[in-house]
Design an enzyme around this catalytic site. Sequence first.
Site, PDB file in Angstrom:
ATOM      1  N   LYS A 177      -0.417  10.985   5.020  1.00  0.00           N
ATOM      2  CA  LYS A 177      -0.184  10.039   6.118  1.00  0.00           C
ATOM      3  C   LYS A 177       0.774   8.941   5.704  1.00  0.00           C
ATOM      4  O   LYS A 177       1.700   8.582   6.450  1.00  0.00           O
ATOM      5  CB  LYS A 177      -1.524   9.445   6.561  1.00  0.00           C
ATOM      6  CG  LYS A 177      -1.422   8.287   7.557  1.00  0.00           C
ATOM      7  CD  LYS A 177      -2.793   7.794   7.961  1.00  0.00           C
ATOM      8  CE  LYS A 177      -3.596   7.267   6.804  1.00  0.00           C
ATOM      9  NZ  LYS A 177      -3.012   6.024   6.236  1.00  0.00           N
ATOM     10  N   ARG A 210     -11.848  28.612  -4.182  1.00  0.00           N
ATOM     11  CA  ARG A 210     -12.575  27.349  -4.197  1.00  0.00           C
ATOM     12  C   ARG A 210     -11.756  26.390  -3.335  1.00  0.00           C
ATOM     13  O   ARG A 210     -10.802  25.788  -3.791  1.00  0.00           O
ATOM     14  CB  ARG A 210     -12.711  26.817  -5.619  1.00  0.00           C
ATOM     15  CG  ARG A 210     -13.182  27.874  -6.619  1.00  0.00           C
ATOM     16  CD  ARG A 210     -14.615  28.308  -6.358  1.00  0.00           C
ATOM     17  NE  ARG A 210     -14.921  29.513  -7.129  1.00  0.00           N
ATOM     18  CZ  ARG A 210     -15.385  29.500  -8.369  1.00  0.00           C
ATOM     19  NH1 ARG A 210     -15.555  28.389  -9.001  1.00  0.00           N
ATOM     20  NH2 ARG A 210     -15.672  30.629  -8.973  1.00  0.00           N
ATOM     21  N   ASN A 258       0.849   4.205  -2.904  1.00  0.00           N
ATOM     22  CA  ASN A 258       0.456   5.580  -2.606  1.00  0.00           C
ATOM     23  C   ASN A 258       1.632   6.540  -2.590  1.00  0.00           C
ATOM     24  O   ASN A 258       1.522   7.684  -3.039  1.00  0.00           O
ATOM     25  CB  ASN A 258      -0.258   5.641  -1.256  1.00  0.00           C
ATOM     26  CG  ASN A 258      -1.718   5.269  -1.353  1.00  0.00           C
ATOM     27  OD1 ASN A 258      -2.239   5.078  -2.441  1.00  0.00           O
ATOM     28  ND2 ASN A 258      -2.375   5.133  -0.224  1.00  0.00           N
ATOM     29  N   CYS A 300      -4.922   9.853   2.800  1.00  0.00           N
ATOM     30  CA  CYS A 300      -3.989   8.737   2.580  1.00  0.00           C
ATOM     31  C   CYS A 300      -2.582   9.186   2.207  1.00  0.00           C
ATOM     32  O   CYS A 300      -1.602   8.767   2.833  1.00  0.00           O
ATOM     33  CB  CYS A 300      -4.533   7.804   1.495  1.00  0.00           C
ATOM     34  SG  CYS A 300      -5.923   6.793   2.053  1.00  0.00           S
ATOM     35  N   GLY A 359      -3.348  16.073  -1.294  1.00  0.00           N
ATOM     36  CA  GLY A 359      -3.891  16.252   0.047  1.00  0.00           C
ATOM     37  C   GLY A 359      -4.667  15.017   0.438  1.00  0.00           C
ATOM     38  O   GLY A 359      -4.279  13.899   0.113  1.00  0.00           O
ATOM     39  N   LYS A 375       0.833  -1.205   0.000  1.00  0.00           N
ATOM     40  CA  LYS A 375       0.000   0.000   0.000  1.00  0.00           C
ATOM     41  C   LYS A 375       0.868   1.255   0.000  1.00  0.00           C
ATOM     42  O   LYS A 375       0.615   2.206  -0.749  1.00  0.00           O
ATOM     43  CB  LYS A 375      -0.910  -0.001   1.225  1.00  0.00           C
ATOM     44  CG  LYS A 375      -1.781   1.253   1.377  1.00  0.00           C
ATOM     45  CD  LYS A 375      -2.674   1.134   2.586  1.00  0.00           C
ATOM     46  CE  LYS A 375      -3.572   2.357   2.742  1.00  0.00           C
ATOM     47  NZ  LYS A 375      -2.837   3.553   3.163  1.00  0.00           N
ATOM     48  N   GLY A 381      -0.630  20.891 -10.175  1.00  0.00           N
ATOM     49  CA  GLY A 381      -1.695  21.592  -9.472  1.00  0.00           C
ATOM     50  C   GLY A 381      -1.242  22.129  -8.144  1.00  0.00           C
ATOM     51  O   GLY A 381      -0.124  22.645  -8.007  1.00  0.00           O
ATOM     52  N   ILE A 429      -0.328  12.711 -13.491  1.00  0.00           N
ATOM     53  CA  ILE A 429       0.712  13.596 -14.011  1.00  0.00           C
ATOM     54  C   ILE A 429       0.124  14.978 -14.310  1.00  0.00           C
ATOM     55  O   ILE A 429       0.574  15.670 -15.225  1.00  0.00           O
ATOM     56  CB  ILE A 429       1.423  13.003 -15.246  1.00  0.00           C
ATOM     57  CG1 ILE A 429       0.464  12.813 -16.423  1.00  0.00           C
ATOM     58  CG2 ILE A 429       2.121  11.699 -14.906  1.00  0.00           C
ATOM     59  CD1 ILE A 429       1.184  12.532 -17.744  1.00  0.00           C
ATOM     60  N   TYR A 430      -0.862  15.387 -13.518  1.00  0.00           N
ATOM     61  CA  TYR A 430      -1.468  16.708 -13.671  1.00  0.00           C
ATOM     62  C   TYR A 430      -0.875  17.649 -12.619  1.00  0.00           C
ATOM     63  O   TYR A 430      -1.014  17.399 -11.421  1.00  0.00           O
ATOM     64  CB  TYR A 430      -2.985  16.641 -13.508  1.00  0.00           C
ATOM     65  CG  TYR A 430      -3.673  15.919 -14.643  1.00  0.00           C
ATOM     66  CD1 TYR A 430      -4.209  16.619 -15.711  1.00  0.00           C
ATOM     67  CD2 TYR A 430      -3.763  14.531 -14.648  1.00  0.00           C
ATOM     68  CE1 TYR A 430      -4.840  15.958 -16.763  1.00  0.00           C
ATOM     69  CE2 TYR A 430      -4.391  13.851 -15.689  1.00  0.00           C
ATOM     70  CZ  TYR A 430      -4.917  14.578 -16.743  1.00  0.00           C
ATOM     71  OH  TYR A 430      -5.528  13.918 -17.780  1.00  0.00           O
TER      72      TYR A 430
END
Length: 233
Positions: A63, A115, A7, A60, A57, A3, A53, A50-51
């Site tokens: 942490k 936003r 991640n 997962c 956040g 995991k 920004g 692969i964007y």
Amino acid sequence: MTKYAANVVMLATKISLMNELAGLAEHLGADIEQVRRGIGADPRIGYAFIYPGCGYGGSCFPKDVRALEYSARHHRYEAPLLAAVEVVNSCQKQVLEHKLLAALGGRPARRPDRRLGPGLQAQHRRHAGSPQPGAHVQAYDPAAMDETRRIYGECANLQLCADPYSACHSADALVICTEWHMFHSPDFAYIMELLHRPLIIDGRNFYDHAKLRQEGFEYHCIGRPIRSATQTL
């Protein structure tokens, strides 16, 4: 371990790498969106995560990055890439604020519309305890309003709005932080009427920067040139 490897090593690292490349692209006069399309066409890479920004956040990724880095230190294993992923991500969360303040020539005088996503809210709370001092923030997010109220409570310089256009009313800038589909095709003519200043800080690279500038907006995004290209890669 599987995991964490998914991640952290693969997904979070791809996000931080693209954000670092986006910053470099701005200074080299390259367009990170063209770069993204080019590398994504390589089947070894693909288009997922692969964007560029505002940084990752949620619950997962942060942490798991910290947990895996701690495990490496606990077992006395040097893992500098893990630390770099988190450092790049933390810096990326400040990019939009830096772009906003630079465009406004210092502290915002009136009210930027943001936003907000939960990760950005938490970041502001950790660093300042409230939104940017001297600013009045008008915020809208179709999913995060309850969480925003829980984090901030009653805050004099934060107004949570009922819809995205209300958040633009008399604002000095519109700041896009979340990637909901409803933000993809807004009524720009109406936004132009609502904003006190036609300034958009786009943290998701939603819009055609050339078109918006042609329509009279001052438009800043992630990984697009901040000056004319002087060399070709």
